[in-house]
Structures are given as structure tokens and as C-alpha cells.
Design an enzyme around this catalytic site. Structure first.
Site, PDB file in Angstrom:
ATOM      1  CG  ASP A 230      -7.718  -4.278   1.172  1.00 36.01           C
ATOM      2  OD1 ASP A 230      -7.728  -3.467   2.114  1.00 36.01           O
ATOM      3  OD2 ASP A 230      -7.167  -4.046   0.077  1.00 36.01           O
TER       4      ASP A 230
ATOM      5  CG  HIS B  21      -4.867  -1.856   2.416  1.00 43.36           C
ATOM      6  ND1 HIS B  21      -6.058  -1.173   2.490  1.00 43.36           N
ATOM      7  CD2 HIS B  21      -4.046  -1.075   1.669  1.00 43.36           C
ATOM      8  CE1 HIS B  21      -5.963  -0.022   1.816  1.00 43.36           C
ATOM      9  NE2 HIS B  21      -4.752   0.066   1.318  1.00 43.36           N
TER      10      HIS B  21
ATOM     11  CG  ASP C   2      -1.453  -0.762  -1.115  1.00 40.35           C
ATOM     12  OD1 ASP C   2      -1.251  -1.864  -0.566  1.00 40.35           O
ATOM     13  OD2 ASP C   2      -2.579  -0.386  -1.477  1.00 40.35           O
ATOM     14  CD  GLU C   3      -3.923   3.351  -0.391  1.00 44.73           C
ATOM     15  OE1 GLU C   3      -4.314   4.352  -0.977  1.00 44.73           O
ATOM     16  OE2 GLU C   3      -4.632   2.324  -0.278  1.00 44.73           O
TER      17      GLU C   3
ATOM     18  CD1 TRP D  52       0.742   1.897  -6.000  1.00 44.19           C
ATOM     19  CD2 TRP D  52      -1.167   3.068  -6.026  1.00 44.19           C
ATOM     20  NE1 TRP D  52       0.525   2.366  -4.731  1.00 44.19           N
ATOM     21  CE2 TRP D  52      -0.646   3.087  -4.710  1.00 44.19           C
ATOM     22  CE3 TRP D  52      -2.373   3.738  -6.274  1.00 44.19           C
ATOM     23  CZ2 TRP D  52      -1.267   3.758  -3.655  1.00 44.19           C
ATOM     24  CZ3 TRP D  52      -3.002   4.406  -5.222  1.00 44.19           C
ATOM     25  CH2 TRP D  52      -2.443   4.410  -3.938  1.00 44.19           C
TER      26      TRP D  52
ATOM     27  CG  PHE E  32      -9.689  -0.906 -16.253  1.00 49.04           C
ATOM     28  CD1 PHE E  32      -8.918   0.164 -16.696  1.00 49.04           C
ATOM     29  CD2 PHE E  32      -9.545  -2.118 -16.920  1.00 49.04           C
ATOM     30  CE1 PHE E  32      -8.018   0.033 -17.757  1.00 49.04           C
ATOM     31  CE2 PHE E  32      -8.657  -2.270 -17.981  1.00 49.04           C
ATOM     32  CZ  PHE E  32      -7.887  -1.193 -18.393  1.00 49.04           C
ATOM     33  CG  ASP E  33     -11.049   1.928  -9.359  1.00 46.42           C
ATOM     34  OD1 ASP E  33     -10.187   2.315 -10.189  1.00 46.42           O
ATOM     35  OD2 ASP E  33     -10.877   2.052  -8.132  1.00 46.42           O
TER      36      ASP E  33
ATOM     37  CB  THR F 250     -14.619  -4.601  -6.309  1.00 45.11           C
ATOM     38  OG1 THR F 250     -14.045  -5.202  -5.138  1.00 45.11           O
ATOM     39  CG2 THR F 250     -14.010  -5.204  -7.539  1.00 45.11           C
TER      40      THR F 250
HETATM   41  C1  ACM Z   1      -3.598   0.953  -4.471  1.00 44.71           C
HETATM   42  O1  ACM Z   1      -4.383   1.422  -5.314  1.00 44.71           O
HETATM   43  N1  ACM Z   1      -3.733   1.240  -3.187  1.00 44.71           N
HETATM   44  C2  ACM Z   1      -2.487   0.114  -4.860  1.00 44.71           C
END
Ligand code: ACM
Ligand code: ZN
Length: 756
Positions: free
Chosen positions: A189, A262, A324-325, A391, A417-418, A467
Site C-alpha cells: 500500500d 495505493h 480500489d481508490e 466493499w 472489523f476496523d 490497520t
Molecule cells: C478499501 O477499503 N479501500 C477496499
């Protein structure tokens, strides 16, 4: 004397059998019946196996016995033993579904057969709770069991924080313990590259280390970071060891290598694969960053070389490439990217991302691997064989299933779960959100709107653990447990057997095992839940409290003292005066869980009829208009539970005070969080009326005054008598240049309105 002694022994043994706990397993098996008699598992019990896989499963089981209880059993291949034996027969049976097992027990033997013996042994582990001096007494049971979904996964982000190899193995143990079968390992990431790639050593020499990290929350205004170098990575030897460890526990590891977004850690090491050439730094902050891979030929060569090494390390059929993103800012201004769009006849940057993913998919397919990506890979068109991980809700999954693609569900609301799992005031810091055990348990991975054939495209679901705010293994456990228990049941147990009350009772007993295994878990299921509503015939707030378990009593105080059994017993009440409500629940006179604490500010607006001209967005309107006058100040960190969020719209609220009242002050609680695109209102005007039709302006304040407040904006004015009060708080409007979210509509977040 002797005779009496024996009699007592028999009596005590009999009594202890009477006290045996009944069976409870998580996830609950498809079919389980308890029959007559008991099997005694002790140090002389022999495990008989019929081949290599059963032998390996038995060894893992033995390792567990040794670690937890300090003894292990003898393993024999095709043992002749007829007594005190556990027989493991790995067989493909046509009479039960795939991935099934059966356990049948009598006094002499536990016979386990099926194609995944490992699952049966996880069940057996949970049957070891009636301890005797050197072993366990297990009431004989007959069990037939198999999973509801084929994909039962857990994810772990090791980029934001790095976790050592030994803990990764523990995490895999937890996955295996609940009969889950996939570990999605988020290895790269912006904040770190965590996998050794021989051909590109700088990925870990540079990319695995950042020069500090945010000390506060990402959403804090200050954004301060320290300067301690932080990082780490797994060598290829580590990875081989972990992959093998997982395989023995019937867990497949899916590595994730993020692209095109990322990717700052990779670009810090090799800036030539960006659009601008850099330089870059491994990020010390959380968030989404604009510098992403540029789809040049050299970049594809680089990524394919990386993936070649990854493919060789992970036997998994699936490889996750993120997706993603990925902001398109750089691609929009990059000549190479724009030329490529034209050359390939692509419509826009979304189609360029699709082109990117298709090329990577083609490469992975040539290696006999299947690509998985986050649901953004739908934008600009799906790659032909891709699996979609949904997601941002379940919509992406529905869309993909309708296009005949396989889907793994991980919607944030249920599977992140965060998020907080209980009252943020009593839970350790989390990224936000509110995902309780009950919420996880209520998840239904197969959306009802899919047709019969499309439903089969839902491969399963997964819990995700990002995390940013999880630094230690201890906290990983805390965030995962016990939500993993709930998720395992969502994925394994037949839908018609799902029952939250029953699950919660089993979970509570299961906590004994978690204690035995020294797992750090949240006890938020013991929290008292509250419901607030406007009272029917008076002012104030009506409060109902719900104890988590039956057979309990709630006692409460309103004077700030700690409630005990002598405090007043709770029945629904109407609060008419400001106070601190404290409540606890008791079972057989013993307090359970945390004390529930809530402050109330009861003022002239509390519990009064309120109407809104504009409606808040659905996601941020859980409490409805009443939450603005419920006497409770919005909680921080904020979530959609008590705040109302208006996107681009104004707050326009009219409160009927019920009778003419003299007022001279109004406070409106607004949130100020620019990094989340939430702004204070740019103007506030207060109106009064005696008939609810003709309103007269009392006061108007502008940005210069409002901007002085951190959140509660208090406005004083000359005393005036009125029955109706209207407040119009104007949305800030478009987000200014240079700020996160520039050019888009600002959010206006409002909670309490107090009138005095
Ligand atoms: C994500 O939570 N960016 C997959
Ligand atoms: Zn470019």
C-alpha cells in the site's frame, strides 16, 4: 470404609456428569444430536488415521492439545485399537455435500469421516470443555456438517502496520479455528511494501520503510507525525513458510498487490513507473493519494515481473490486484496516458483503468491464475474473468453477479472489523463506523434481488481488517474477536438455523475458550443498548434500556452514583431534567459488563415536535429528526448513529415548543471536519412565530462569527416569547480549492439543537 469410598467416588462422578455443559459449537453445525453416554478423551486415547492428509490433520490437532492442555495423543496409521480411539477417515463421500464431515461417537470411539477431516477436528476442539484431571468427558454426539458458502475469508492489512511472521501464523490459526478457508493478505500500500521481490530489491530497501507516522487521528486538523522510521517486510523464505503453515490448516492465502492506486511505496522505490517521475516518499499519512502507476509498457513489464514472483510463491488460484481508490488526476494531465486513451479508442480515464486491469488479467490468466479486484474494477468495464470483491456496499457485487462474474462480499457496514464494535466511549480508538457483533451476524451475503442463477455467483464473504489504528497484535485480536465468530456462522451455518439470541448465548460460553487460548477480545456484547423517543404526553425524553441477556435486571441512578442492586430497578422512564443516567445489569446479583453512562441536557427544545424541510442523506439519518432534540450531544468520533448529514443542502428545522415560551439563546451543534469534507454552516438565521405560519427573523450570523466555534455554535439574542422556532443553517457550499474534496458539495453535519 473402602466400600463407602467407592460409593462416594461413583456419586461424585455421577454428579459431575449431571453438571456437564451442553454442547455448543461456533459456527453452529448443520445437524447435531446428543446421544446416550460419554467418551473420555485422555492421554491414552489413540488417533487412527487412514493416510497422509488425515495424519497431517491429526498432527495439527495434537499441536493444539499440547499448546493449550499440555498433552498429546499417539497417532497410528490404521490402528487396530478398538477402545479409546479417534478414527480419522479421509474419504470422498457421495452421500454428503462437498467439504463435509461426519462425527459419530460412542463410549469407545469417535469416528470422523468426510473429505475435510480438519473441519471435524475444529468441532472436536470446541467439545473439550468438560475437564477431568487428565483429559475431557465428551457427551456422545452425532454430527453432520458442511459449509453454506465456499469462500469464507479474513483479510489483514500489513502495510499500514506490520505484523511479525509468528503473529501471521496465529491469525491463520484463528481463521482455521472457525472453519474459514481464505486469508487475504494485503501486502502492499502507500505506507509500505511488505513482500521481498528478488528482481526489484528497492521495493523492500526503500518501500518497506516510512520516515514516521501520524500520531493523532487522520481526521484531526493538526495531522502531526513523528519521525521514527517504521517498517518491515516478509522475505520469500518467510512467505513460503507461512503459505505451507496455512495449507496444513486448509487455509489458502490470497496475496494482494495493489495497482494502479495505493502504490506510493512502490513508486517511492521506482518513481519511473509514475506519470510525473516523482520523487515520492513512502506515506506517513493515511488516505488516498493521487500518484499512481502510469500505464506505460515499462510499468506493465515491472508489474508482470513482480507478479511472476508472487505467482511462484502462492499456490492460490486467485491473485488480488487491488484496483480500489485510484484517483485519475495524474492520468488526466499525463501526455502518455492521454495518447494511450486516444490510441486504444478509450472513452475516458475509467476505461483506461479497465484497460490496465484487463492487461494484468491477461497476464495472470496466462499463469493459470484468476484475478480478484475491489469493486472499482467495474468502472470502465470488467475484465472478462475477474472476481469482484464488493466493499462499497453490496451493489458492486450485485452488478458483477448480473454480468456473470463471481463475487466475494465484504460490504463495509457488515464486514469492516476496523469499525467500532460498541459504544466508542468505552472501546479503543477505531477508524469510525459502528459494526456490532449483531450487525455482522445479521449479514446476508446473497442479495435478495439476484435471480436464482445469479445467486450462485456469490462465492462467499470476508471480514476486512485495515490497520491504520491497529498497531499491535493484541489489538488485531481485539478488533477481530468476537466478530469473526459471528461472520463464521454467517458463512457456514444454514440460513434457517441463524438465530442471534441463541448465538449470543453460545458466544458467551465460547468466551471461556477464548480466555483459555489467551485471546484478547471485546466484551461489547455485554453492553446495555438504549432507545430514545419523544414522550407521548409530556416534554423530555423517553428512555428504554435493553439488557443483552434474559434473566437479568437493570438498575439505574440519575445522581451520578454507580448503580448497584439497591438502586432503582429500571423500567422505561421519561427524563424531564438534565442529568447523567447510569445503568448496569445484574445476573443473580452480580454486575455484568460495563456501566452504561449517558448525559442528558434537557432544555426547552428537548422532545418537542421537529420538522425538517430538507432531508439528510440516508446513511447519516439513523436517528431521524428527533435526534436533534433528544437531549444527547452527538458523539465523537462521529458516525451516522446520532448525527444528521446533509450533502449540499441546508438545515431548515422548525421546532414546536408546545406552548409560548420565553427564549434568549439557541445552540446548534455542528461538526467541523474538513478532511472528511464536513464544514460548519456559512450562515445561521433564527426565526420565531406564534402561529407556525408567519415567521419573523430574530438574528442572523455569518461565517466570520460561526468560524470562531469548534462545534457548538451558541447564539444569544434579546428575550422573546414564541411557540415556534425555526433555524436555517446554510450549507457551506462548494469546497474551496486546495482542500480535500475541492469543488464538490460540502457536508453539513448537525446534531443537537438546544433552546433556553
Ligand atoms: C478499501 O477499503 N479501500 C477496499
Ligand atoms: Zn501517465
Amino acid at each position: 470404609m473402602k466400600k463407602t469410598g467407592k460409593f462416594f467416588f461413583v456419586l461424585i462422578f455421577f454428579l459431575s456428569l449431571q453438571n456437564l455443559q451442553s454442547q455448543y459449537i461456533i459456527p453452529e453445525p448443520v445437524k447435531m444430536e446428543v446421544s446416550e453416554g460419554y467418551f473420555e478423551l485422555n492421554e491414552s486415547t489413540i488417533i487412527s488415521v487412514n493416510g497422509k492428509e488425515a495424519y497431517s490433520d491429526a498432527e495439527i490437532f495434537n499441536g493444539y492439545l499440547k499448546n493449550v492442555y499440555g498433552f498429546e495423543l499417539k497417532i497410528e496409521t490404521q490402528s487396530k485399537e478398538k477402545n479409546n480411539v479417534i478414527i480419522l477417515e479421509k474419504v470422498i463421500r457421495s452421500d454428503i455435500p462437498p467439504n463435509s464431515y461426519e462425527i459419530s461417537m460412542n463410549k469407545k470411539e469417535i469416528r470422523i469421516s468426510g473429505d475435510v477431516i480438519h473441519y471435524a477436528l475444529q468441532t472436536l476442539k470446541q467439545l473439550l470443555f468438560n475437564k477431568i484431571s487428565k483429559g475431557f468427558i465428551i457427551p456422545c454426539s452425532q454430527i453432520t456438517d458442511y459449509p453454506r458458502y465456499n469462500y469464507r475469508g479474513m483479510h489483514l492489512d500489513v502495510a499500514r502496520h506490520f505484523f511479525p511472521k509468528e503473529f501471521i501464523k496465529k491469525y491463520i490459526d484463528y481463521i482455521a479455528m472457525y472453519k474459514m478457508n481464505y486469508f487475504h493478505w494485503h501486502l502492499t500500500d502507500d505506507q509500505g511494501w511488505r513482500i521481498e521481490i528478488k528482481r526489484y530489491p528497492k521495493l523492500t530497501e526503500i518501500g518497506a520503510w516510512r520516515k514516521g507516522v501520524l500520531t493523532g487521528k487522520y481526521k484531526d486538523k493538526s495531522r502531526e507525525s513523528d519521525t521514527t522510521v517504521y517498517g518491515g517486510f516478509y522475505t520469500q523464505e518467510d512467505i513460503k513458510e507461512i503459505v505451507e503453515y496455512a495449507a496444513k490448516r486448509h487455509v489458502t492465502i490470497i496475496p494482494e498487490i495493489e495497482m494502479p492506486g495505493h502504490s506510493l511505496a512502490a513508486l517511492s522505490s521506482y518513481p519511473e513507473y509514475s506519470c510525473t517521475g516523482g520523487p515520492f516518499e513512502v506515506s506517513r499519512e493515511w488516505g488516498v493519494f493521487e500518484d499512481i502507476f502510469c500505464p506505460k509498457e515499462e510499468t506493465f513489464t515491472f508489474l508482470e515481473n513482480i507478479l511472476s514472483e508472487v505467482v511462484d510463491l502462492f499456490p492460490s488460484q486467485y491473485i488480488h490486484i487491488g484496483g480500489d481508490e485510484a484517483p485519475k488526476d495524474r492520468w488526466k494531465t499525463c501526455q502518455y496516458c492521454q495518447d494511450l486513451i486516444e490510441k486504444e479508442g478509450l472513452k475516458d480515464e475509467n476505461e483506461l483503468q479497465s484497460y490496465f486491469v484487463r492487461r494484468i488479467e491477461k497476464f495472470l490468466n496466462s499463469k493459470k491464475k484468476i484475478l480478484i479486484g475491489w469493486d472499482e474494477i467495474l468502472e470502465g468495464g470488467l475484465a472478462p474473468n475477474a472476481v469482484v470483491m464488493s466493499w462499497r456496499g453490496t451493489e458492486g457485487g450485485v452488478d458483477a453477479a448480473r454480468q456473470n462474474h463471481n463475487v466475494i462480499m465484504t460490504p463495509g457496514e457488515y464486514c469492516y472489523f476496523d469499525h467500532y464494535q460498541g459504544d466508542p466511549r468505552t472501546e479503543p480508538v477505531a477508524i469510525g463506523g459502528y459494526t456490532t457483533v449483531e450487525k455482522v451476524y445479521s449479514f446476508e451475503p446473497t442479495p435478495a434481488e439476484l435471480s436464482g442463477d445469479q445467486k450462485y455467483k456469490i462465492f462467499g464473504a470476508q471480514g476486512n481488517l485495515w490497520t491504520e489504528y491497529i498497531i499491535t497484535p493484541d489489538k488485531v485480536e481485539y478488533m477481530v474477536f468476537p466478530r469473526i465468530c459471528a461472520l463464521s456462522e454467517v458463512l457456514w451455518t444454514p440460513e434457517n438455523k441463524k438465530d442471534f439470541r441463541n448465538f449470543k448465548d453460545r458466544l458467551r460460553k465460547h468466551f471461556d475458550l477464548l480466555d483459555e487460548l489467551k485471546i484478547n477480545y471485546s466484551k461489547a456484547i455485554y453492553n446495555i443498548e438504549a432507545k430514545y423517543s419523544p414522550p407521548s404526553f409530556s416534554s423530555g425524553v423517553e428512555i428504554e434500556l435493553f439488557a443483552p441477556f434474559s434473566n437479568s435486571e437493570i438498575h439505574f441512578t440519575t445522581d451520578g452514583s454507580e448503580p448497584d442492586m439497591k438502586s432503582e430497578k429500571f423500567i422505561p422512564i421519561v427524563l424531564k431534567k438534565s442529568c447523567t443516567l447510569k445503568a448496569s445489569y445484574f445476573e443473580n446479583g452480580v454486575k455484568q459488563g460495563n456501566t452504561f453512562v449517558q448525559e442528558f441536557d434537557i432544555n426547552k427544545a428537548t422532545g418537542k415536535e421537529i420538522t425538517l424541510l430538507n432531508q439528510p442523506r440516508k446513511k447519516y439519518s439513523v436517528g431521524g429528526a428527533f435526534s436533534l432534540v433528544d437531549g444527547i450531544e452527538g458523539m465523537l468520533p462521529w458516525s451516522g448513529r446520532d448525527w444528521l448529514g446533509f450533502l449540499g443542502d441546508d438545515l431548515n428545522a422548525t421546532i414546536d415548543l408546545g406552548k409560548e415560551e420565553e427564549i434568549s439563546q439557541l445552540t446548534v451543534d455542528c461538526l467541523n471536519a474538513e478532511l472528511s469534507w464536513i464544514y460548519l454552516p456559512k450562515e445561521i438565521e433564527i426565526f420565531v412565530s406564534t402561529d407556525g405560519i408567519n415567521f419573523q427573523s430574530v438574528i442572523k450570523i455569518g461565517w466570520n462569527e460561526i468560524n470562531k466555534f469548534e462545534r457548538n455554535v451558541t447564539i444569544s439574542f434579546d428575550k422573546i416569547k414564541t411557540k415556534y422556532v425555526k433555524i436555517v443553517a446554510k450549507n457551506f457550499g462548494k469546497i474551496p480549492a486546495g482542500k480535500p474534496g475541492e469543488g464538490t458539495d460540502a457536508w453539513l453535519f448537525v446534531d443537537e439543537i438546544s433552546i433556553n
